[in-house]
Design a protein around this motif. Structure first.
Motif, short mmCIF file in Angstrom:
data_model
loop_
_atom_site.label_atom_id
_atom_site.label_comp_id
_atom_site.label_asym_id
_atom_site.label_seq_id
_atom_site.Cartn_x
_atom_site.Cartn_y
_atom_site.Cartn_z
N ASN A 198 -11.33 69.51 25.62
CA ASN A 198 -11.90 70.76 26.15
C ASN A 198 -12.20 71.83 25.11
O ASN A 198 -12.09 73.01 25.39
CB ASN A 198 -11.00 71.33 27.25
N MET A 199 -12.59 71.40 23.91
CA MET A 199 -13.04 72.41 22.94
C MET A 199 -14.40 72.98 23.34
O MET A 199 -14.79 74.05 22.91
CB MET A 199 -13.14 71.79 21.54
N ILE A 200 -15.13 72.22 24.17
CA ILE A 200 -16.43 72.68 24.69
C ILE A 200 -16.34 72.58 26.20
O ILE A 200 -16.20 71.48 26.75
CB ILE A 200 -17.57 71.77 24.19
N THR A 201 -16.38 73.71 26.89
CA THR A 201 -16.29 73.65 28.36
C THR A 201 -17.45 74.43 28.98
O THR A 201 -18.14 75.19 28.32
CB THR A 201 -14.96 74.22 28.89
N THR A 202 -17.61 74.19 30.28
CA THR A 202 -18.60 74.95 31.04
C THR A 202 -18.20 74.90 32.50
O THR A 202 -17.18 74.31 32.85
CB THR A 202 -20.03 74.41 30.82
N VAL A 203 -19.00 75.54 33.33
CA VAL A 203 -18.67 75.64 34.74
C VAL A 203 -19.65 74.80 35.56
O VAL A 203 -20.80 74.63 35.18
CB VAL A 203 -18.64 77.13 35.15
N LYS A 204 -19.13 74.29 36.69
CA LYS A 204 -19.94 73.38 37.51
C LYS A 204 -21.21 74.05 38.04
O LYS A 204 -22.27 73.47 38.05
CB LYS A 204 -19.08 72.92 38.68
N GLU A 205 -21.05 75.31 38.50
CA GLU A 205 -22.22 76.01 39.04
C GLU A 205 -22.51 77.27 38.25
O GLU A 205 -22.02 78.35 38.58
CB GLU A 205 -21.99 76.34 40.52
N PRO A 206 -23.33 77.16 37.21
CA PRO A 206 -23.64 78.35 36.41
C PRO A 206 -24.36 79.40 37.27
O PRO A 206 -25.18 79.05 38.11
CB PRO A 206 -24.58 77.82 35.33
N SER A 207 -24.01 80.66 37.07
CA SER A 207 -24.62 81.75 37.85
C SER A 207 -24.39 83.05 37.10
O SER A 207 -23.57 83.11 36.18
CB SER A 207 -23.95 81.84 39.22
#
Ligand code: NAD
Length: 473
Positions: A198-207
């Motif tokens: 998890n050094m690079i993460t993001t969110v399932k629904e970007p908004s």
């Protein structure tokens, strides 16, 4: 480029299915919560995982950091991955050209500096030895644009991890799938070399709400916005350390001393690259009267379609502009052939750019359009051309080009416009390391002054003092 689009489409479909299935796993089964490969249900989850990863990264050696960065490079350069992210980027955003996305993604993987960018300063003397080192900032929140969705993730990930940081991405909602695909690919590659998860993460629904949550989160130590004025203003007003890489409207000046045939080719090559979406791409030309007709003639020999009828020029402007005067989303990054087709004008694939002579105040000159429409303004002399280029650049201080052999005038333009990138006698992309010296980046930070960002831009400078020892003179 020789590609079988059907085969690649199948690969992309497979990859999307894979990402969606993995996204459904809420309770990560594998070690160190690797099950979701960086894509989290909530922004809070993405940030908390990034905090843990950053603590682990701090315990990694510099050699290990280099291995992680190399894993990112190799994952992007893997042919199947490179083709998938490039194709999906165009399919999902409907912006730009597949062949050029391949070039841009490869460029980001190959020419973004890694740990070698972190050069230690040393001061030695009678009182000992002092070191100033580039150190990690912590967890960085990075906001990415639709125009370079994957390129920005690649170059930010390399630079930020090389600097000892971890990164949470908030992509543009219209680039969700391709951002998820890339984050997944990178996490898998990092897992294979034993990197912290998890050094690079993001969110399932970007908004916008998720971007706001990221900006306000107390564990985000730095914000990096690559996009238009609104998001740059937002990160700069948070009270946190912020890097803003904002909009441009790059002008080109051509004077009577230039190699006109070369200038015409360079301008069309730069302007048409990825259908004009790069923030550095040529957006309007100011040409000295003496050579203006010949320049237009040479541009036409290099794939420019000249629109002469003033009524048609206005029709074109109305077609591609929304009620606020900004470019219509559905025309950003579309080809010249597509745009002309909407006006009932049929041309072949050899047409790369639409040009027209207009006056300096025309909307197509003053607005950053991000499509292959290139207005040409005829100027009395080079001094007038430089002045008008300054006005058209609109104080962005982003990028400008000049084709000239007159050193005094080149210097005059560079000084007046104060742009982060000033390219002389080459296409705009020479400014990001294609046919020009220097490294590449897709986060060009004019407003906050870091310039062409690299690992050191995302670091804190810390001083370490050894008194009365370790100097050897
Ligand atoms: P954009 O500003 O619409 O979006 C950029 C990102 O910011 C997206 O993730 C978007 O969701 C987010 N965003 C925008 N406004 C927001 C708000 N009010 N609150 C929260 N989030 C917000 O830009 P775009 O159309 O995706 O990209 C094109 C723009 O970016 C152009 O102006 C271009 O010049 C600029 N750009 C600059 C650089 C650079 O390095 N300087 C690089 C690429 C693009």
């Amino acid at each position: 480029m020789d590609i079988d689009v059907n085969v690649i489409e199948q690969m992309v479909k497979k990859a999307i299915a894979q990402v969606s299935n993995e996204g459904n796993i809420t309770c990560a089964p594998s070690a160190q919560q690797r099950g979701n490969y960086g894509v989290f249900d909530t922004m809070d989850g993405a940030i908390e995982a990034s905090v843990i990863a950053q603590r682990q990264l701090l315990r990694s050696s510099m050699e290990e950091r280099k291995i992680y960065v190399d894993a990112i490079r190799q994952a992007v350069l893997n042919r199947e991955n490179l083709e998938m992210i490039s194709l999906l980027s165009v399919e999902e955003t409907q912006i730009g050209k597949y062949e050029h996305k391949i070039i841009k993604n490869r460029l980001a993987a190959q020419k973004t500096p890694g740990i070698e960018d972190l050069i230690t300063e040393a001061q030695s003397g009678d009182n000992g030895l002092t070191l100033i080192e580039y150190c990690a900032f912590g967890v960085i929140g990075a906001i990415t644009p639709t125009t370079n969705p994957t390129e920005t993730i690649i170059c930010n990930s390399i630079s930020m991890i090389a600097g000892g940081n971890t990164v949470v991405f908030s992509p543009h909602p219209r680039a969700t799938k391709v951002s998820h695909l890339l984050v997944t690919i990178l996490n898998k590659a990092l897992e294979e070399v034993g990197a912290p998860a998890n050094m690079i993460t993001t969110v399932k629904e970007p908004s916008i709400e998720n971007t706001n949550a990221m900006c306000e989160h107390p564990k985000i130590r730095m914000l990096v916005a690559t996009g238009g004025p609104s998001i740059v203003r937002k990160v700069m007003s948070t009270g946190k350390k912020a890097i803003g890489a904002g909009a441009g409207n790059p002008p080109v000046v051509v004077d009577e001393t230039a190699d006109i045939e070369k200038a015409a080719k360079d301008i069309i090559d730069g302007c048409s690259f990825d259908n004009n979406v790069p923030c550095i791409a040529e957006k309007e030309v100011f040409a000295v009267d003496q050579i203006c007709d010949y320049l237009i003639h040479c541009m036409k020999l290099n794939g420019a379609y000249e629109m002469k009828d003033p009524a048609m020029i206005e029709k074109l402007d109305a077609l591609v502009t929304n009620e606020k005067g900004a470019p219509k989303v559905e025309f950003v990054g579309k080809s010249a052939k597509h745009i002309l087709g909407k006006l009932g004008i049929t041309v072949g694939d050899e047409v790369r750019v639409i040009i027209m002579e207009v006056n300096k105040n025309h909307h197509l000159v003053t607005e950053e359009m991000m499509m292959p429409i290139l207005p040409v303004v005829r100027c009395h002399d080079v001094d007038e051309a430089i002045e008008e280029a300054y006005v058209a650049e609109n104080g962005n201080r982003h990028t400008a080009m000049m084709h000239s052999k007159n050193v005094d005038k080149l210097t005059k333009m560079a000084k007046l416009l104060e742009t982060t990138i000033f390219v002389k006698n080459a296409p705009s992309y020479a400014g990001i390391g294609v046919g020009g010296e220097g490294h590449t980046t897709f986060t060009i930070a004019g407003p906050t002054g870091e310039g062409l960002t690299s690992a050191r831009s995302f670091c804190r400078k810390r001083k370490c003092v050894m008194s009365d020892g370790l100097h050897i003179r």
